[in-house]
Design a protein around this motif. Structure first.
Motif, short mmCIF file in Angstrom:
data_model
loop_
_atom_site.label_atom_id
_atom_site.label_comp_id
_atom_site.label_asym_id
_atom_site.label_seq_id
_atom_site.Cartn_x
_atom_site.Cartn_y
_atom_site.Cartn_z
N GLU A 25 8.05 3.13 -15.79
CA GLU A 25 9.45 3.51 -15.64
C GLU A 25 9.82 3.79 -14.20
OE1 GLU A 25 10.24 6.81 -18.17
OE2 GLU A 25 10.70 5.56 -19.91
N THR A 26 8.85 4.19 -13.37
CA THR A 26 9.15 4.48 -11.97
C THR A 26 9.50 3.23 -11.18
OG1 THR A 26 6.80 4.35 -11.36
CG2 THR A 26 7.66 6.52 -11.96
N ALA A 27 9.41 2.06 -11.81
CA ALA A 27 9.74 0.81 -11.11
C ALA A 27 11.20 0.75 -10.71
CB ALA A 27 9.38 -0.39 -12.00
N VAL A 28 12.05 1.63 -11.28
CA VAL A 28 13.47 1.62 -10.92
C VAL A 28 13.76 2.55 -9.75
CG1 VAL A 28 14.15 1.03 -13.28
CG2 VAL A 28 14.04 3.44 -12.60
N ALA A 29 12.72 3.14 -9.15
CA ALA A 29 12.93 4.07 -8.03
C ALA A 29 13.56 3.38 -6.83
CB ALA A 29 11.60 4.72 -7.63
N GLY A 30 13.43 2.07 -6.75
CA GLY A 30 14.03 1.34 -5.65
C GLY A 30 15.54 1.40 -5.63
N VAL A 48 17.29 3.93 -5.41
CA VAL A 48 17.68 4.94 -4.43
C VAL A 48 16.97 4.70 -3.10
CG1 VAL A 48 18.26 6.65 -6.18
CG2 VAL A 48 15.93 6.58 -5.25
N GLY A 49 16.40 3.53 -2.93
CA GLY A 49 15.78 3.16 -1.66
C GLY A 49 14.37 3.67 -1.46
N LEU A 50 13.73 4.17 -2.52
CA LEU A 50 12.35 4.63 -2.41
C LEU A 50 11.40 3.45 -2.46
CD1 LEU A 50 10.30 6.96 -2.31
CD2 LEU A 50 10.41 7.05 -4.81
N THR A 51 10.51 3.36 -1.51
CA THR A 51 9.59 2.22 -1.43
C THR A 51 8.46 2.40 -2.43
OG1 THR A 51 10.07 1.95 0.92
CG2 THR A 51 8.12 0.84 0.08
N ASP A 52 8.62 1.81 -3.61
CA ASP A 52 7.55 1.76 -4.58
C ASP A 52 7.04 0.33 -4.65
OD1 ASP A 52 9.77 0.65 -5.82
OD2 ASP A 52 9.14 1.31 -7.81
N VAL A 53 6.21 0.02 -5.62
CA VAL A 53 5.61 -1.31 -5.71
C VAL A 53 6.68 -2.39 -5.92
CG1 VAL A 53 4.07 -2.78 -7.07
CG2 VAL A 53 3.39 -0.43 -6.55
N THR A 54 7.62 -2.12 -6.82
CA THR A 54 8.68 -3.10 -7.10
C THR A 54 9.58 -3.31 -5.89
OG1 THR A 54 8.67 -2.45 -9.43
CG2 THR A 54 10.57 -3.68 -8.65
N LEU A 71 0.83 -1.21 0.00
CA LEU A 71 0.00 0.00 0.00
C LEU A 71 0.87 1.26 0.00
CD1 LEU A 71 -2.86 -0.98 2.48
CD2 LEU A 71 -3.00 -0.76 -0.02
N LYS A 72 1.91 1.24 0.81
CA LYS A 72 2.84 2.38 0.83
C LYS A 72 3.52 2.51 -0.53
CE LYS A 72 6.92 4.20 3.19
NZ LYS A 72 7.96 3.96 4.23
N GLY A 73 3.96 1.39 -1.09
CA GLY A 73 4.61 1.41 -2.39
C GLY A 73 3.69 1.90 -3.49
N LEU A 74 2.41 1.49 -3.43
CA LEU A 74 1.44 1.94 -4.43
C LEU A 74 1.22 3.44 -4.33
CD1 LEU A 74 -0.67 1.35 -6.61
CD2 LEU A 74 -2.31 0.82 -4.78
N GLY A 75 1.11 3.94 -3.10
CA GLY A 75 0.94 5.38 -2.91
C GLY A 75 2.12 6.17 -3.45
N ASN A 76 3.33 5.69 -3.14
CA ASN A 76 4.53 6.38 -3.63
C ASN A 76 4.63 6.31 -5.15
OD1 ASN A 76 5.48 7.23 -1.14
ND2 ASN A 76 6.71 5.40 -0.80
N THR A 77 4.26 5.17 -5.73
CA THR A 77 4.32 5.02 -7.19
C THR A 77 3.38 6.01 -7.88
OG1 THR A 77 4.96 2.69 -7.10
CG2 THR A 77 3.86 3.44 -9.10
#
Length: 218
Positions: free
Chosen positions: A158-163, A165-171, A3-9
């Motif tokens: 494309e935002t799936a690569v945000a991880g 830098v340690g950002l909690t997205d869906v991936t 849920l947190k990852g979905l919100g950030n995505t």
């Protein structure tokens, strides 16, 4: 975590799209103004616009010629090394990346408008800026709106690569859950399913938008 990852995505995609559209409009207007008017320009405005056009071309070449994940890591680990606002840095990085593609989309839309529209605006007493604002740009946006909507869908994936830098997205959420459970199959399948549902939903909305635009032209 999902849920947190979905919100950030979704937040990251939305902010990046806003930055990309704003930047794309500016870049496209610079390039179109130079391409259409540089032979007729005189005075100090010509070298200034020529310099801005050269910068725009360099920006388009560099951004479209390098991977988004490398741009993200440069922004986070070098340009904004002192910042820990991962959403802001990632949004800016993806927005700058998206702006290069949006600029070419909008430029193509403007160039597709018949030259007679500009001449009609001038004959009504509008200047170049007013003609672009009230006559050319509204028609161009209508023509490229479905393509811009598809750019939003591409940006979402494309935002799936945000991880990186340690950002909690869906991936990233799926990856962390898989590491904690020592089983990556179902967590990553869940991440893929979430992206698939999002893409299908937004593709449905884009389809409705395209049908509405087609019906309004009849």
């Amino acid at each position: 975590m999902y849920l947190k990852g979905l919100g950030n995505t979704l937040l990251l995609t939305f902010l990046a799209l806003l930055i990309g559209v704003a930047l794309g409009i500016v870049i496209s207007l610079i390039r179109v103004s130079w391409d259409k008017n540089h032979t007729e320009m005189h005075g100090p405005i010509k070298p200034v616009l020529g310099f801005l056009n050269a910068l725009a071309r360099v920006y388009l070449t560099v951004i479209r010629g390098t991977p988004a994940v490398v741009q993200l890591m440069i922004m986070y680990f070098i340009v904004f090394a002192s910042s820990r606002n991962k959403v802001m840095v990632a949004s800016l990085s993806f927005g700058i990346n998206s702006g290069a593609y949006v600029a070419e989309i909008i430029r193509g839309g403007i160039m597709s408008i018949d030259e007679g529209q500009m001449e009609a605006g001038r004959s009504l007493g509008f200047g170049y800026v007013s003609t672009m604002r009230y006559i050319i740009l509204p028609q161009a946006f209508k023509a490229v709106l479905p393509t811009l909507a598809n750019e939003f869908i591409v940006l979402l994936k494309e935002t799936a690569v945000a991880g990186y830098v340690g950002l909690t997205d869906v991936t990233y959420a799926g990856n962390i859950i898989g590491g904690n459970c020592y089983d990556y199959l179902f967590p990553l399948l869940m991440s893929a399913l979430i992206y698939l549902v999002l893409v299908m939903f937004f593709t449905f909305l884009v389809g409705k938008l395209e049908r509405r635009l087609r019906s309004s032209e009849r």
